[in-house]
Design an enzyme around this catalytic site. Structure first.
Site, PDB file in Angstrom:
ATOM      1  NE  ARG A 241      -3.784  -2.213   2.438  1.00 36.67           N
ATOM      2  CZ  ARG A 241      -3.552  -3.437   2.923  1.00 36.67           C
ATOM      3  NH1 ARG A 241      -2.358  -3.720   3.471  1.00 36.67           N
ATOM      4  NH2 ARG A 241      -4.483  -4.374   2.861  1.00 36.67           N
ATOM      5  CE  LYS A 268      -8.194  -1.346   4.709  1.00 37.13           C
ATOM      6  NZ  LYS A 268      -8.660  -1.290   3.301  1.00 37.13           N
ATOM      7  CG  HIS A 331      -4.250   1.415  -3.397  1.00 37.35           C
ATOM      8  ND1 HIS A 331      -4.749   0.169  -3.680  1.00 37.35           N
ATOM      9  CD2 HIS A 331      -4.266   1.531  -2.046  1.00 37.35           C
ATOM     10  CE1 HIS A 331      -5.068  -0.438  -2.545  1.00 37.35           C
ATOM     11  NE2 HIS A 331      -4.775   0.351  -1.539  1.00 37.35           N
ATOM     12  NE  ARG A 334      -2.721  -3.071  -1.938  1.00 40.80           N
ATOM     13  CZ  ARG A 334      -2.338  -4.031  -1.093  1.00 40.80           C
ATOM     14  NH1 ARG A 334      -1.040  -4.240  -0.859  1.00 40.80           N
ATOM     15  NH2 ARG A 334      -3.225  -4.784  -0.465  1.00 40.80           N
ATOM     16  CG  HIS A 357      -6.160  -8.463   0.204  1.00 44.91           C
ATOM     17  ND1 HIS A 357      -6.390  -8.924  -1.077  1.00 44.91           N
ATOM     18  CD2 HIS A 357      -5.924  -7.127   0.074  1.00 44.91           C
ATOM     19  CE1 HIS A 357      -6.299  -7.916  -1.936  1.00 44.91           C
ATOM     20  NE2 HIS A 357      -6.023  -6.827  -1.267  1.00 44.91           N
ATOM     21  CE1 TYR A 367       1.714 -15.780  18.099  1.00 49.16           C
ATOM     22  CE2 TYR A 367      -0.678 -15.693  17.852  1.00 49.16           C
ATOM     23  CZ  TYR A 367       0.464 -15.554  18.637  1.00 49.16           C
ATOM     24  OH  TYR A 367       0.342 -15.168  19.949  1.00 49.16           O
TER      25      TYR A 367
END
Length: 399
Positions: A241, A268, A331, A334, A357, A367
């Site tokens: 991003r 995000k 952007h 992506r 995402h 994790y």
């Protein structure tokens, strides 16, 4: 003898406090700062004092009215001081339970896990659009109609996305108020479907190989700042991003291990993200390091190396190269990578993980930042080689 208005008005301030008595427990306490109305009375055998305010804001007539009301309370078995204290406590509790008070309390608790930009944006939405209309109302007394009315004012200005954002934030505040015992219902749920739906938009992107080649060659020819040029070269290689790219720090990048580890607080989805660095990305970073490597940020700002580059730098560079915002954005790299990599048959899971995402299982997301890492390393290098092939004009280029 009862006091008179002239006597009260002409009484001199003094370093040593003194009293002027009016009768029936009322007196004027005078010191070197001002004149204060006091009322002495007995309740359940104890002497108590009640403050009535400051002269001349409270006149002699006002003070006598308050004394008479207090005497009636005592005669009926009430304690004026206790009643006044209870009233103050209720007012304090009420002030702490207004929509604005609860919202600011919620925001303070939540913002510790947000990036500063998101924290500032959230409180700004409330301050500009919600607080002026329902901020002073006790949150338990806010109705669905008043909340909707406030949010619809945003909607009527044409800011549909902001209206939905304001409703979403309000819902979080109501849920916090429920948890802290200051509200009974989340009104945003009642109002679900009451706003104009947000029209889904996609970031402008280029996905046609020939046009991607033209874009890459244009990026190579950028004649502005070398720091900006480096960001432009890395943007298609890493497809993170724009905010993640511009906030990159040298301490996060391990050139020997060929990886960039982004802290959860910057992401995000609030989970650590690992970006494998292809040979081409390493070359760009090694070339840039002598220039910015002594500072914190990989891409520092123009005015100060203590701050990252402006959020509009990459987009502004694209405009300078002749790409309108309807054609390509920062952007959009992506979308470009996602589209082509899917078309070339790379595993969806590896692509989605590399794009960072949403992970449905938040515990898993915390994790599994290294999930599919071998395949992602392979994919990232193949992607960079594919882009090099496009620039070289090889028509049979595959990733």
């Amino acid at each position: 003898m009862p006091l008179s208005d002239p006597a009260v008005r002409n009484a001199k301030l003094a370093v040593k406090p003194y009293k002027l008595t009016d009768g029936e427990g009322l007196y004027l306490l005078i010191n070197n700062v001002g004149k204060y109305w006091r009322y002495d009375y007995r309740f359940q055998g104890k002497r108590k004092t009640l403050a009535f305010g400051v002269y001349p804001v409270i006149t002699l007539a006002d003070a006598r009215d308050r004394r008479n009301q207090a005497r009636k309370l005592v005669a009926n078995g009430g304690d004026p001081a206790a009643i006044k204290q209870a009233k103050k406590l209720k007012e304090k509790q009420l002030a702490a339970s207004t929509f604005e008070a609860v919202a600011r309390e919620w925001h303070e608790k939540q913002s510790v896990k947000w990036v500063p930009k998101n924290s500032a944006r959230t409180i700004s939405v409330l301050e500009r659009n919600i607080f002026p209309y329902i901020g002073s109302t006790p949150i338990s007394q806010v109705t669905a109609a008043t909340l909707l009315s406030a949010v619809q004012k945003i909607e009527k200005r044409g800011n549909i996305e902001t209206a939905h954002r304001a409703m979403q934030i309000s819902g979080q505040i109501f849920r916090y108020a429920i948890a802290t015992g200051r509200a009974q219902a989340d009104l945003s749920l009642v109002l679900k479907g009451a706003l104009t739906p947000v029209r889904e938009t996609h970031h402008a992107s280029i996905t046609d190989p020939k046009k991607i080649r033209d874009l890459l060659l244009a990026l190579e020819g950028y004649s502005g700042s070398f720091i900006t040029l480096s960001a432009l070269k890395l943007a298609p290689l890493l497809f993170v991003r724009p905010g993640e790219l511009r906030h990159a720090e040298w301490s996060e990048i391990d050139l020997n291990a060929a990886e960039w580890r982004i802290a959860a607080g910057k992401m995000k989805m609030k989970a650590v993200h690992l970006v494998p660095l292809c040979k081409q990305a390493l070359a760009v970073l090694r070339e840039l390091k002598p220039l910015t490597g002594e500072g914190r940020y990989v891409f520092p700002g123009v005015r100060s190396y203590a701050r990252p580059m402006s959020e509009n730098t990459v987009n502004a560079a694209l405009r300078r190269l002749g790409y309108e915002k309807t054609e390509m954005t920062g952007h959009g790299f992506r979308s470009m990578a996602s589209t082509i990599l899917h078309e070339q048959g790379w595993p969806h899971e590896a692509i989605e993980r590399q794009l960072a995402h949403a992970e449905r299982n938040k515990v898993s997301a915390a994790y599994n930042y290294a999930e599919h890492l071998p395949k992602r390393r392979e994919m990232m290098q193949a992607w960079a080689d594919y882009l090099d092939g496009l620039k070289a004009g090889r028509s049979n280029t595959v990733a």
